[in-house]
Write a protein that holds these residues in place. Structure first.
Motif, PDB file in Angstrom:
ATOM      1  N   ARG A   1     -97.586  -7.473  39.748  1.00 39.78           N
ATOM      2  CA  ARG A   1     -98.410  -8.271  40.488  1.00 39.78           C
ATOM      3  C   ARG A   1     -98.108  -9.691  40.051  1.00 39.78           C
ATOM      4  O   ARG A   1     -98.028 -10.812  40.754  1.00 39.78           O
ATOM      5  CB  ARG A   1     -99.919  -7.956  40.370  1.00 39.78           C
ATOM      6  CG  ARG A   1    -100.697  -8.826  41.099  1.00 39.78           C
ATOM      7  CD  ARG A   1    -102.292  -8.328  41.303  1.00 39.78           C
ATOM      8  NE  ARG A   1    -102.905  -9.516  41.570  1.00 39.78           N
ATOM      9  CZ  ARG A   1    -103.699 -10.337  40.670  1.00 39.78           C
ATOM     10  NH1 ARG A   1    -103.420 -10.216  39.410  1.00 39.78           N
ATOM     11  NH2 ARG A   1    -104.524 -11.380  41.228  1.00 39.78           N
ATOM     12  N   VAL A   2     -98.042  -9.884  38.654  1.00 43.19           N
ATOM     13  CA  VAL A   2     -97.997 -10.986  38.096  1.00 43.19           C
ATOM     14  C   VAL A   2     -96.672 -11.579  38.527  1.00 43.19           C
ATOM     15  O   VAL A   2     -96.385 -12.712  38.790  1.00 43.19           O
ATOM     16  CB  VAL A   2     -98.103 -11.305  36.606  1.00 43.19           C
ATOM     17  CG1 VAL A   2     -97.451 -12.530  35.910  1.00 43.19           C
ATOM     18  CG2 VAL A   2     -99.434 -10.962  36.118  1.00 43.19           C
ATOM     19  N   PHE A   3     -95.533 -10.672  38.290  1.00 48.04           N
ATOM     20  CA  PHE A   3     -93.982 -11.039  38.749  1.00 48.04           C
ATOM     21  C   PHE A   3     -93.887 -11.833  40.066  1.00 48.04           C
ATOM     22  O   PHE A   3     -93.135 -12.741  40.457  1.00 48.04           O
ATOM     23  CB  PHE A   3     -92.977  -9.811  38.419  1.00 48.04           C
ATOM     24  CG  PHE A   3     -91.652 -10.504  38.825  1.00 48.04           C
ATOM     25  CD1 PHE A   3     -90.841 -10.963  37.924  1.00 48.04           C
ATOM     26  CD2 PHE A   3     -91.174 -10.047  40.026  1.00 48.04           C
ATOM     27  CE1 PHE A   3     -89.828 -11.388  38.054  1.00 48.04           C
ATOM     28  CE2 PHE A   3     -89.733 -10.413  40.155  1.00 48.04           C
ATOM     29  CZ  PHE A   3     -89.079 -10.886  39.343  1.00 48.04           C
ATOM     30  N   LYS A   4     -94.693 -11.032  40.832  1.00 49.11           N
ATOM     31  CA  LYS A   4     -94.520 -11.132  42.498  1.00 49.11           C
ATOM     32  C   LYS A   4     -95.233 -12.457  42.642  1.00 49.11           C
ATOM     33  O   LYS A   4     -94.834 -13.240  43.209  1.00 49.11           O
ATOM     34  CB  LYS A   4     -95.271  -9.897  43.268  1.00 49.11           C
ATOM     35  CG  LYS A   4     -95.159 -10.223  44.700  1.00 49.11           C
ATOM     36  CD  LYS A   4     -95.971  -9.115  45.332  1.00 49.11           C
ATOM     37  CE  LYS A   4     -96.150  -9.759  46.760  1.00 49.11           C
ATOM     38  NZ  LYS A   4     -97.018  -8.825  47.578  1.00 49.11           N
ATOM     39  N   GLY A   5     -96.428 -12.808  42.105  1.00 49.65           N
ATOM     40  CA  GLY A   5     -96.905 -14.173  42.185  1.00 49.65           C
ATOM     41  C   GLY A   5     -96.276 -15.193  41.574  1.00 49.65           C
ATOM     42  O   GLY A   5     -96.315 -16.291  42.461  1.00 49.65           O
ATOM     43  N   VAL A   6     -95.628 -15.049  40.774  1.00 52.18           N
ATOM     44  CA  VAL A   6     -94.864 -16.238  40.064  1.00 52.18           C
ATOM     45  C   VAL A   6     -93.417 -16.452  40.694  1.00 52.18           C
ATOM     46  O   VAL A   6     -93.110 -17.595  40.743  1.00 52.18           O
ATOM     47  CB  VAL A   6     -94.957 -15.887  38.576  1.00 52.18           C
ATOM     48  CG1 VAL A   6     -94.075 -17.107  37.815  1.00 52.18           C
ATOM     49  CG2 VAL A   6     -96.290 -16.127  37.881  1.00 52.18           C
TER      50      VAL A   6
ATOM     51  N   GLU B   1    -100.480 -21.613  42.130  1.00 51.89           N
ATOM     52  CA  GLU B   1     -99.819 -22.544  42.307  1.00 51.89           C
ATOM     53  C   GLU B   1     -98.567 -22.310  41.933  1.00 51.89           C
ATOM     54  O   GLU B   1     -97.727 -23.367  42.183  1.00 51.89           O
ATOM     55  CB  GLU B   1    -100.254 -23.764  41.265  1.00 51.89           C
ATOM     56  CG  GLU B   1    -101.769 -24.426  41.533  1.00 51.89           C
ATOM     57  CD  GLU B   1    -102.108 -25.395  40.408  1.00 51.89           C
ATOM     58  OE1 GLU B   1    -101.458 -26.074  39.991  1.00 51.89           O
ATOM     59  OE2 GLU B   1    -103.451 -25.527  40.297  1.00 51.89           O
ATOM     60  N   LEU B   2     -97.912 -21.318  41.581  1.00 53.61           N
ATOM     61  CA  LEU B   2     -96.680 -21.090  41.428  1.00 53.61           C
ATOM     62  C   LEU B   2     -96.200 -19.918  42.519  1.00 53.61           C
ATOM     63  O   LEU B   2     -97.085 -19.340  43.203  1.00 53.61           O
ATOM     64  CB  LEU B   2     -96.462 -20.200  39.991  1.00 53.61           C
ATOM     65  CG  LEU B   2     -96.906 -20.916  38.807  1.00 53.61           C
ATOM     66  CD1 LEU B   2     -96.803 -20.211  37.556  1.00 53.61           C
ATOM     67  CD2 LEU B   2     -96.303 -22.147  38.572  1.00 53.61           C
ATOM     68  N   GLY B   3     -94.873 -19.735  42.620  1.00 52.92           N
ATOM     69  CA  GLY B   3     -94.514 -19.004  43.594  1.00 52.92           C
ATOM     70  C   GLY B   3     -93.009 -19.369  43.861  1.00 52.92           C
ATOM     71  O   GLY B   3     -92.491 -20.497  43.566  1.00 52.92           O
ATOM     72  N   GLY B   4     -91.931 -18.307  44.090  1.00 52.89           N
ATOM     73  CA  GLY B   4     -90.652 -18.630  44.612  1.00 52.89           C
ATOM     74  C   GLY B   4     -89.755 -19.213  43.400  1.00 52.89           C
ATOM     75  O   GLY B   4     -88.913 -19.780  43.539  1.00 52.89           O
ATOM     76  N   LEU B   5     -90.330 -18.899  42.212  1.00 53.42           N
ATOM     77  CA  LEU B   5     -89.450 -19.430  41.333  1.00 53.42           C
ATOM     78  C   LEU B   5     -88.045 -18.938  40.880  1.00 53.42           C
ATOM     79  O   LEU B   5     -87.264 -19.354  40.210  1.00 53.42           O
ATOM     80  CB  LEU B   5     -90.355 -19.524  39.729  1.00 53.42           C
ATOM     81  CG  LEU B   5     -91.618 -20.097  39.606  1.00 53.42           C
ATOM     82  CD1 LEU B   5     -92.025 -20.126  38.337  1.00 53.42           C
ATOM     83  CD2 LEU B   5     -91.331 -21.405  39.833  1.00 53.42           C
ATOM     84  N   ASN B   6     -87.953 -17.669  41.479  1.00 56.74           N
ATOM     85  CA  ASN B   6     -86.806 -17.071  41.428  1.00 56.74           C
ATOM     86  C   ASN B   6     -85.627 -17.741  42.222  1.00 56.74           C
ATOM     87  O   ASN B   6     -84.506 -17.590  42.084  1.00 56.74           O
ATOM     88  CB  ASN B   6     -86.708 -15.597  41.879  1.00 56.74           C
ATOM     89  CG  ASN B   6     -87.355 -15.437  43.073  1.00 56.74           C
ATOM     90  OD1 ASN B   6     -87.771 -16.201  43.711  1.00 56.74           O
ATOM     91  ND2 ASN B   6     -86.991 -14.068  43.655  1.00 56.74           N
TER      92      ASN B   6
ATOM     93  N   GLN C   1     -91.879 -14.735  43.288  1.00 54.37           N
ATOM     94  CA  GLN C   1     -91.622 -14.186  44.636  1.00 54.37           C
ATOM     95  C   GLN C   1     -92.531 -15.094  45.680  1.00 54.37           C
ATOM     96  O   GLN C   1     -93.349 -15.822  45.176  1.00 54.37           O
ATOM     97  CB  GLN C   1     -91.526 -12.899  45.065  1.00 54.37           C
ATOM     98  CG  GLN C   1     -90.560 -12.198  44.185  1.00 54.37           C
ATOM     99  CD  GLN C   1     -90.477 -10.654  44.354  1.00 54.37           C
ATOM    100  OE1 GLN C   1     -91.368 -10.210  44.751  1.00 54.37           O
ATOM    101  NE2 GLN C   1     -89.335  -9.988  44.122  1.00 54.37           N
ATOM    102  N   GLY C   2     -92.259 -14.882  46.947  1.00 58.01           N
ATOM    103  CA  GLY C   2     -93.075 -15.783  47.997  1.00 58.01           C
ATOM    104  C   GLY C   2     -92.540 -17.042  48.243  1.00 58.01           C
ATOM    105  O   GLY C   2     -91.333 -17.405  47.882  1.00 58.01           O
ATOM    106  N   PRO C   3     -93.231 -17.976  48.888  1.00 56.44           N
ATOM    107  CA  PRO C   3     -92.793 -19.307  49.081  1.00 56.44           C
ATOM    108  C   PRO C   3     -92.618 -20.081  48.014  1.00 56.44           C
ATOM    109  O   PRO C   3     -93.555 -20.136  46.754  1.00 56.44           O
ATOM    110  CB  PRO C   3     -93.828 -19.818  50.048  1.00 56.44           C
ATOM    111  CG  PRO C   3     -95.156 -18.930  49.577  1.00 56.44           C
ATOM    112  CD  PRO C   3     -94.327 -17.673  49.391  1.00 56.44           C
ATOM    113  N   VAL C   4     -91.465 -20.959  47.831  1.00 57.20           N
ATOM    114  CA  VAL C   4     -91.302 -21.876  46.855  1.00 57.20           C
ATOM    115  C   VAL C   4     -92.443 -23.143  46.739  1.00 57.20           C
ATOM    116  O   VAL C   4     -92.750 -23.707  47.803  1.00 57.20           O
ATOM    117  CB  VAL C   4     -89.997 -22.454  47.211  1.00 57.20           C
ATOM    118  CG1 VAL C   4     -89.760 -23.420  45.771  1.00 57.20           C
ATOM    119  CG2 VAL C   4     -88.981 -21.344  46.865  1.00 57.20           C
TER     120      VAL C   4
END
Length: 183
Positions: A120-125, A55-60, A127-130
């Motif tokens: 993997r955790v950093f990428k999942g939380v 449910e997370l992603g793109g937080l950066n 990066q990726g779509p917001v």
């Protein structure tokens, strides 16, 4: 944390001065690095209402300062040179090589898997779509908690002797006694 605890146990059970010293240093470093990670993850959960990586992603994109602190503590935990995780792991593996090469190889595999998991955790939380468009970044009162913790992590990364010089005398005697020595 489990891989770090396993590394500490391997360092202690190597019964070498450098392995036990590495485990002792790693205990302090682990407390700071993982404490920082839990603090950042708590801030993320507080803002998003979830711990589910899916449910997370793109937080950066929405919280870049929070992402920077997460990355810093994660890199320290996975053993990036110049941060304390590397110094502790290096001393532990040095002690394991002196004691039993097979255990050192197993430790290397464990460290590789732990680094993969952290990335993997950093990428999942981060990066990726917001997925959390209304997430706010950290505020000044939260920076007051993160900056000193990050400063201590950075300091121990470049100056492990801040801990190790104080621990060497007592650890030397403890290892000597564990090997069957006497006072």
């Amino acid at each position: 944390s489990l891989s770090h605890m396993g590394m500490m146990a391997l360092g202690i059970f190597s019964l070498t001065s450098v392995g036990v010293l590495g485990a002792t240093f790693y205990m302090v470093a682990h407390g700071l690095m993982i404490g920082g990670l839990f603090l950042v993850l708590g801030m993320i959960e507080n803002r998003t209402g979830t711990r589910d990586i899916r449910e997370l992603g793109g937080l950066n994109h929405t919280a870049p300062r929070l992402a920077a602190y997460f990355l810093f503590f994660a890199l320290g935990a996975l053993g990036l040179p110049g941060l304390p995780g590397f110094a502790g792991e290096y001393m532990i593996i040095q002690g394991l090589v002196a004691h039993q090469l097979v255990f050192a190889l197993i430790a290397g595999v464990v460290l590789t898997l732990a680094a993969w998991y952290m990335i993997r955790v950093f990428k999942g939380v981060m990066q990726g779509p917001v997925r959390q468009k209304t997430l706010r970044d950290i505020v000044a009162t939260q920076v007051v908690w993160l900056v000193p913790l990050a400063g201590l992590v950075a300091l121990l990364g470049v100056w492990p002797a801040a801990i190790t010089t104080h621990a060497v005398p007592s650890l030397y005697h403890a290892v000597h006694l564990a090997k069957g020595g006497s006072f």
